[in-house]
Design a protein around this motif. Structure first.
Motif, PDB file in Angstrom:
ATOM      1  N   ARG A 198      13.506  35.663  17.749  1.00 20.48           N
ATOM      2  CA  ARG A 198      13.569  35.241  16.348  1.00 20.48           C
ATOM      3  C   ARG A 198      14.946  34.667  16.024  1.00 20.48           C
ATOM      4  O   ARG A 198      15.056  33.642  15.342  1.00 20.48           O
ATOM      5  N   ALA A 199      15.984  35.319  16.522  1.00 27.11           N
ATOM      6  CA  ALA A 199      17.346  34.824  16.274  1.00 27.11           C
ATOM      7  C   ALA A 199      17.535  33.440  16.874  1.00 27.11           C
ATOM      8  O   ALA A 199      18.178  32.565  16.268  1.00 27.11           O
ATOM      9  N   HIS A 200      16.979  33.198  18.054  1.00 28.90           N
ATOM     10  CA  HIS A 200      17.135  31.890  18.703  1.00 28.90           C
ATOM     11  C   HIS A 200      16.371  30.795  17.952  1.00 28.90           C
ATOM     12  O   HIS A 200      16.854  29.667  17.826  1.00 28.90           O
ATOM     13  N   LYS A 201      15.199  31.104  17.424  1.00 28.94           N
ATOM     14  CA  LYS A 201      14.454  30.113  16.650  1.00 28.94           C
ATOM     15  C   LYS A 201      15.216  29.733  15.379  1.00 28.94           C
ATOM     16  O   LYS A 201      15.291  28.550  15.016  1.00 28.94           O
ATOM     17  N   ILE A 202      15.766  30.744  14.725  1.00 31.38           N
ATOM     18  CA  ILE A 202      16.560  30.473  13.515  1.00 31.38           C
ATOM     19  C   ILE A 202      17.806  29.672  13.869  1.00 31.38           C
ATOM     20  O   ILE A 202      18.193  28.746  13.141  1.00 31.38           O
ATOM     21  N   GLU A 203      18.441  30.001  14.991  1.00 30.21           N
ATOM     22  CA  GLU A 203      19.629  29.257  15.425  1.00 30.21           C
ATOM     23  C   GLU A 203      19.312  27.783  15.629  1.00 30.21           C
ATOM     24  O   GLU A 203      20.062  26.897  15.198  1.00 30.21           O
ATOM     25  N   GLY A 204      18.180  27.494  16.285  1.00 27.47           N
ATOM     26  CA  GLY A 204      17.794  26.101  16.494  1.00 27.47           C
ATOM     27  C   GLY A 204      17.512  25.384  15.193  1.00 27.47           C
ATOM     28  O   GLY A 204      17.890  24.211  15.009  1.00 27.47           O
ATOM     29  N   PHE A 205      16.836  26.062  14.265  1.00 30.22           N
ATOM     30  CA  PHE A 205      16.564  25.499  12.940  1.00 30.22           C
ATOM     31  C   PHE A 205      17.858  25.146  12.219  1.00 30.22           C
ATOM     32  O   PHE A 205      18.015  24.042  11.679  1.00 30.22           O
ATOM     33  N   LEU A 206      18.811  26.077  12.226  1.00 29.80           N
ATOM     34  CA  LEU A 206      20.076  25.845  11.523  1.00 29.80           C
ATOM     35  C   LEU A 206      20.879  24.730  12.168  1.00 29.80           C
ATOM     36  O   LEU A 206      21.559  23.966  11.471  1.00 29.80           O
ATOM     37  N   ARG A 207      20.819  24.602  13.478  1.00 32.71           N
ATOM     38  CA  ARG A 207      21.515  23.498  14.150  1.00 32.71           C
ATOM     39  C   ARG A 207      21.014  22.157  13.635  1.00 32.71           C
ATOM     40  O   ARG A 207      21.803  21.235  13.383  1.00 32.71           O
ATOM     41  N   ALA A 208      19.698  22.049  13.463  1.00 35.42           N
ATOM     42  CA  ALA A 208      19.121  20.778  13.013  1.00 35.42           C
ATOM     43  C   ALA A 208      19.520  20.455  11.579  1.00 35.42           C
ATOM     44  O   ALA A 208      19.937  19.323  11.277  1.00 35.42           O
ATOM     45  N   VAL A 209      19.400  21.440  10.676  1.00 38.22           N
ATOM     46  CA  VAL A 209      19.713  21.146   9.278  1.00 38.22           C
ATOM     47  C   VAL A 209      21.204  20.888   9.091  1.00 38.22           C
ATOM     48  O   VAL A 209      21.600  20.049   8.252  1.00 38.22           O
ATOM     49  N   GLN A 210      22.037  21.565   9.861  1.00 37.39           N
ATOM     50  CA  GLN A 210      23.479  21.312   9.772  1.00 37.39           C
ATOM     51  C   GLN A 210      23.819  19.934  10.306  1.00 37.39           C
ATOM     52  O   GLN A 210      24.662  19.219   9.741  1.00 37.39           O
ATOM     53  N   TYR A 211      23.159  19.527  11.381  1.00 39.93           N
ATOM     54  CA  TYR A 211      23.410  18.203  11.954  1.00 39.93           C
ATOM     55  C   TYR A 211      23.082  17.095  10.941  1.00 39.93           C
ATOM     56  O   TYR A 211      23.787  16.080  10.857  1.00 39.93           O
ATOM     57  N   HIS A 212      22.037  17.299  10.162  1.00 41.80           N
ATOM     58  CA  HIS A 212      21.615  16.283   9.189  1.00 41.80           C
ATOM     59  C   HIS A 212      22.253  16.492   7.810  1.00 41.80           C
ATOM     60  O   HIS A 212      21.909  15.785   6.863  1.00 41.80           O
TER      61      HIS A 212
END
Length: 344
Positions: A198-212
């Motif tokens: 769960r932590a890794h899925k959230i980490e990937g999500f946050l990487r995308a929104v921060q990038y954009h």
């Protein structure tokens, strides 16, 4: 048929104490305790070595699969693929439903030892808990599913393989798809109780929104489970989160759900609240369970290559059981997007 828990209850001792008797660790045990356990085993007709003796003759081959809850469709799909992969190799699968409770995990491990099983797949659990380490030291071969390689995996007595979908990439891919379809106010819907996947899925999500440049406070929306981690109640949690979201003054236009079951519950709850999917809120799930393609609208989902994952896990269990000196390996599988109607 009686099991190790029945013996422990009958003798008035812990499961681990009975396990010590079964594995010959009685040097520190009081004589009366040993006698009481042996009498309970006789009274209940508990013969733990019967299957182990059969295994030595080559008449039965089994592996174990430990899951938090078979009620969760993601684990049910995993169990099916593991069973199919095992049957192709003339193995049978014994499933333990543990609800992430330490006592149940310990009892499952003891049951596997008593049945002569020497290889298990541990799904979505904390593989670095002490009882898993003890089992490894006693010769149990384990594959860690849906978690990354433990820090202790290279130790002499704790060698195990790690097999997982790339959960960071899954979270990132889900967010990127929503963003590509025009969503700008994103949220991640999950349940309280953090696990590595769960932590890794959230980490990937946050990487995308921060990038954009779309990060904002309050993007992670959590539901409160009745039981720890909410494995048995994902659809109900999704429905409850939908009510919470519908009461926000400005609700998100794109949501990534921690898994498909929660995403399906979320869609049902939003429909009841009069919010249209995907016109007002787009939703992406993770796991691509069969039901994702049957609900309306069909749920867009991030799919793990579950069949290939199961094949690798079963093969590694069998190979490592036959050759315990094999070095541990980590297998990380890339997810893929299955596009349906829940995203605008």
């Amino acid at each position: 048929m009686a099991n190790i828990r029945d013996v422990a209850k009958h003798a008035g001792v812990s499961v681990s104490t009975v396990s010590n008797v079964l594995n010959g660790r009685t040097d520190q045990m009081r004589a009366e305790t040993l006698v009481r356990i042996q009498q309970s085993m006789q009274t209940l007709n508990y013969f733990p070595n019967r299957v182990a003796q059969q295994l030595k003759t080559g008449q039965a081959k089994m592996i174990g699969l430990l899951v938090p809850s078979i009620v969760n469709p993601s684990f049910a799909a995993l169990a099916r693929e593991v069973d199919l992969a095992a049957k192709k190799r003339q193995f049978r699968v014994l499933i333990g439903n543990t609800y992430r409770q330490i006592e149940e995990e310990e009892a499952f491990l003891d049951d596997m030892f008593s049945h002569g099983v020497r290889g298990i797949i541990v799904a979505a659990c904390d593989i670095e808990k002490a009882h898993f380490a003890r089992a490894a030291e006693q010769g149990m071969v384990m594959v860690n599913y849906d978690g990354r390689m433990p820090t202790r995996a290279q130790s002499d007595h704790y060698a195990l393989d790690s097999v997982s979908m790339d959960n960071i990439e899954a979270g990132r891919m889900a967010a990127e798809h929503l963003i590509a379809q025009g969503c700008r106010r994103l949220a991640f819907a999950t349940v309280e109780g953090m696990t590595p996947s769960r932590a890794h899925k959230i980490e990937g999500f946050l990487r995308a929104v921060q990038y954009h440049g779309l990060y904002r406070e309050g993007m992670i929306i959590e539901g409160q489970a009745m039981a720890a981690y909410g494995d048995t109640e994902m659809t109900e949690l999704g429905r409850a989160l939908a009510l919470k979201i519908s009461q926000q003054p400005v609700f998100p236009d794109g949501i990534v759900a921690i898994n498909d079951a929660l995403g399906i519950g979320l869609m049902a709850g939003l429909h009841q609240a009069g919010i249209h999917v995907p016109q007002q809120i787009s939703i992406v799930g993770i796991d691509n369970i069969p039901l994702a393609g049957l609900v309306f609208p069909g749920l867009t989902s991030i799919m793990p290559p579950l069949r290939e994952i199961a094949e690798v896990m079963v093969d590694r269990l069998i190979e490592r059981t036959e050759n315990p000196d094999m070095p541990p390996e980590e297998f990380l599988f890339s997810p893929s997007l299955v596009s349906r109607q829940s995203v605008r």
